[in-house]
Design a protein around this motif. Structure first.
Motif, mmCIF file in Angstrom:
data_model
loop_
_atom_site.group_PDB
_atom_site.id
_atom_site.type_symbol
_atom_site.label_atom_id
_atom_site.label_comp_id
_atom_site.label_asym_id
_atom_site.label_seq_id
_atom_site.Cartn_x
_atom_site.Cartn_y
_atom_site.Cartn_z
ATOM 1 N N ALA A 178 0.829 -1.205 0.000
ATOM 2 C CA ALA A 178 0.000 0.000 0.000
ATOM 3 C C ALA A 178 0.865 1.256 0.000
ATOM 4 O O ALA A 178 1.718 1.425 0.862
ATOM 5 N N GLY A 179 0.636 2.125 -0.985
ATOM 6 C CA GLY A 179 1.338 3.403 -1.030
ATOM 7 C C GLY A 179 0.704 4.392 -0.091
ATOM 8 O O GLY A 179 1.370 5.071 0.684
ATOM 9 N N SER A 180 -0.621 4.483 -0.162
ATOM 10 C CA SER A 180 -1.363 5.285 0.804
ATOM 11 C C SER A 180 -2.717 4.601 1.003
ATOM 12 O O SER A 180 -3.210 3.934 0.098
ATOM 13 N N ILE A 181 -3.276 4.771 2.161
ATOM 14 C CA ILE A 181 -4.543 4.113 2.488
ATOM 15 C C ILE A 181 -5.602 5.180 2.697
ATOM 16 O O ILE A 181 -5.409 6.119 3.465
ATOM 17 N N ARG A 182 -6.708 5.055 1.970
ATOM 18 C CA ARG A 182 -7.776 6.052 2.024
ATOM 19 C C ARG A 182 -8.852 5.649 3.025
ATOM 20 O O ARG A 182 -9.425 6.480 3.709
ATOM 21 N N ARG A 221 -10.354 2.217 5.623
ATOM 22 C CA ARG A 221 -10.151 0.877 6.148
ATOM 23 C C ARG A 221 -11.513 0.245 6.426
ATOM 24 O O ARG A 221 -12.340 0.827 7.132
#
Ligand SMILES: [Zn+2]
Ligand SMILES: [Zn+2]
Length: 138
Positions: A117-121, A123
Motif C-alpha cells: 500500500a502506497g497510501s490508504i484512504r 479501512r
C-alpha cells in the motif's frame, strides 16, 4: 440528531450550497443507520413526500462522499451503501435479517500489514453471521 441550521452550517463548512434537497437528504442520512443504497434512499424520501429525482439523490450523495460527509461501503455485492459514520469502523452483517451493524474496531490494534500500500484512504472490515437479536429469537 441535528437541526436544519446545523446541517446548513455543516454543508456550508464543506463548501456545499445548502439547497433544500441536499438538506432533506442529509437529514435522512442522520436518521437512517441502515447503510442504505441509493435506491432505498430515493424510495424512502419519495414515501415521505419528497419528490427528488434519482439523479438528484445520486449526485448529492456523490458530492457528500467527495466532501467527506458520507462514506461508501461495499459489502456482499457491488451495490454501494452510504454510511453517515465516516470514522473507521467495522460492520457486522446479519445473514438472517439482513441488518448491517456498526461495530467499533480498533484498526491500529489489529496490526495488519499491507506492504504494497502506497497510501490508504479507507479501512473496512466486515464479519457476517447471525445478529444477537435473531439469535435470541432463535
Ligand atoms: Zn439479524
Ligand atoms: Zn457503518
Amino acid at each position: 440528531m441535528q437541526s436544519f441550521s446545523e446541517l446548513t452550517a455543516l454543508l456550508e463548512s464543506k463548501g456545499i450550497k445548502p439547497s433544500l434537497q441536499r438538506l432533506l437528504l442529509l437529514d435522512y442520512m442522520y436518521h437512517c443507520h441502515e447503510h442504505p443504497t441509493v435506491e432505498k434512499i430515493y424510495a424512502d424520501l419519495a414515501a415521505q413526500g419528497h419528490a427528488l429525482s434519482k439523479a438528484t439523490v445520486y449526485n448529492a450523495l456523490t458530492l457528500f462522499v467527495q466532501k467527506g460527509i458520507l462514506r461508501i461501503v461495499h459489502l456482499d455485492n457491488s451495490e454501494a451503501r452510504y454510511d453517515i459514520l465516516t470514522n473507521d469502523h467495522g460492520h457486522f452483517v446479519c445473514e438472517c435479517c439482513g441488518a448491517i451493524y456498526d461495530e467499533p474496531v480498533d484498526f491500529d490494534q489489529l496490526n495488519l500489514q499491507f506492504p504494497e500500500a502506497g497510501s490508504i484512504r479507507q479501512r473496512d472490515i466486515f464479519y457476517r453471521g447471525v445478529c444477537k437479536r435473531c439469535k435470541d429469537k432463535g
